[in-house]
Design an enzyme around this catalytic site. Structure first.
Site, PDB file in Angstrom:
ATOM      1  CB  THR A 117      43.959  34.577  37.598  1.00  0.00           C
ATOM      2  OG1 THR A 117      45.079  33.975  38.253  1.00  0.00           O
ATOM      3  CG2 THR A 117      43.140  35.298  38.649  1.00  0.00           C
ATOM      4  CE1 TYR A 141      45.331  39.461  38.544  1.00  0.00           C
ATOM      5  CE2 TYR A 141      46.346  37.428  39.323  1.00  0.00           C
ATOM      6  CZ  TYR A 141      45.854  38.201  38.297  1.00  0.00           C
ATOM      7  OH  TYR A 141      45.888  37.724  37.013  1.00  0.00           O
TER       8      TYR A 141
END
Ligand code: UDP
Length: 327
Positions: A117, A141
């Site tokens: 990501t 995350y």
């Protein structure tokens, strides 16, 4: 049959990847624990229910199908939740991935495509985000995804496990044919939340912060159509099968849209008002995440064909109106 093991194949991006794999002539084997995924989304190949942490189950699935590659999507992926429950993110995303990577190496399945990501980059003012930008994630995350990238590098050195890492920007839209779509319960992502507000399924969209250092004060993101994104995965798989080396690719379009611009585009596409209010910043959010790389186009031959804001919202709206999963 040429099998590809798809973890998270019952989730949003994984289910679209299964469709793209099937079209490309592979048979996707979905491995999913159905905590956030849906059995109804598994439409393009066999389903094996299991957890990433279950090494015995993983070994049995590798032995049964002898896949040519792994595509690893299964992960927790919400920034807000990662801030309040970091332990779950480290355990599930890092420990779970490590178990999967060990099982792949032990089974001799040495081609690995990983969903990473742009959240691994963190906050960089006026810096073009390309694959060499330092990774300084703002939340657990992004940190958990960066950790898995590092594990993959160590496993390449030790066992020859080759990887393609895709750092996604914001994934949006749905399969144009409406077979699969985005369906999270609860939903937190901007576009589906907005469509629910438009449709009266929730009172309003809350804009998370209007005091960012951007032209209209709201966060800027780079949105890419999910079917374009999964096309890149098939190209990444072919790259590995051709014996090319491990590589990292950003997947974005290079165009940034503020939250207010996405609201305006949704009003135009749906021809409806977007009930919204202004709220505080969401912890862990970067001001601006826009890709500054064309490596995927140049090296993989990737061509994002559907990533206009109008098509992404249009396909998401079509799915919102016509598609859902029951279980
Ligand atoms: N956002 C928002 N309201 C919402 C959901 C998201 O203002 O109800 C904002 C969010 O703070 C971020 C952008 O929209 O700036 C995209 O968020 P999303 O959760 O869709 O994806 P992320 O960037 O976290 O991967």
């Amino acid at each position: 049959m040429t099998y590809v093991l798809v973890t998270g194949g019952a989730g949003y991006i994984g289910s679209h990847a299964c469709k793209a794999l099937k079209i490309a002539g592979y048979t996707p084997v979905t491995y999913d624990n159905l905590v956030t995924g849906w059995k109804d989304a598994v439409k393009f190949g066999p389903f094996e229910e299991g957890a990433l942490s279950d090494r015995t189950r993983l070994d049995a699935v590798f032995a049964k199908y002898q896949p040519v590659a792994v595509m690893h999507f299964a992960a927790l992926s919400q920034v807000g939740e990662a801030m309040s429950e970091p332990g779950r993110y480290w355990r599930n995303n890092v420990e779970g991935s490590l178990t999967l990577i060990e099982a792949a190496a032990a089974a001799g399945c040495l081609n690995f495509v990983f969903s990473s990501t742009c959240a691994t980059y963190g906050e960089h003012d006026n810096v073009v985000l390309d694959e060499n930008t330092p990774q300084e994630p703002l939340n657990a995350y992004g940190a958990s995804k960066r950790a898995v990238e590092n594990i993959l590098r160590d496993f390449e050195a030790a066992y020859g496990l080759r990887h393609v890492i895709f750092r996604y920007f914001n994934v949006a839209g749905a399969d144009e044919a409406g077979e699969v779509g985005e369906y999270h319960r609860p939903e937190t992502h901007l576009i589906p939340v907005m469509l629910e507000a438009i449709d009266g399924k929730r009172p309003a969209l809350t804009i998370n912060g209007t005091d960012y250092d951007t032209p209209d004060g709201t966060c800027i993101r780079d949105y890419v159509h999910v079917m374009d994104l999964v096309d890149a995965h098939v190209l990444g798989l072919k790259w590995l099968e051709a014996g090319k080396g491990s590589r990292v690719f950003n997947l974005g379009t290079g165009k940034g849209f503020s939250v207010r611009e996405v609201i305006d585009a949704s009003r135009a596409v749906t021809n409806r008002e977007v009930p919204h209010s202004e709220g505080p910043r969401r912890a862990g959010d970067a001001t601006k995440l826009v890709s500054g790389s064309t490596r995927a186009e140049a090296e993989l031959g990737w061509e994002p064909k559907r990533s206009t804001m109008a098509q992404m919202i249009g396909d998401a709206w079509n799915w919102h109106l016509n598609g859902h999963y029951d279980g």
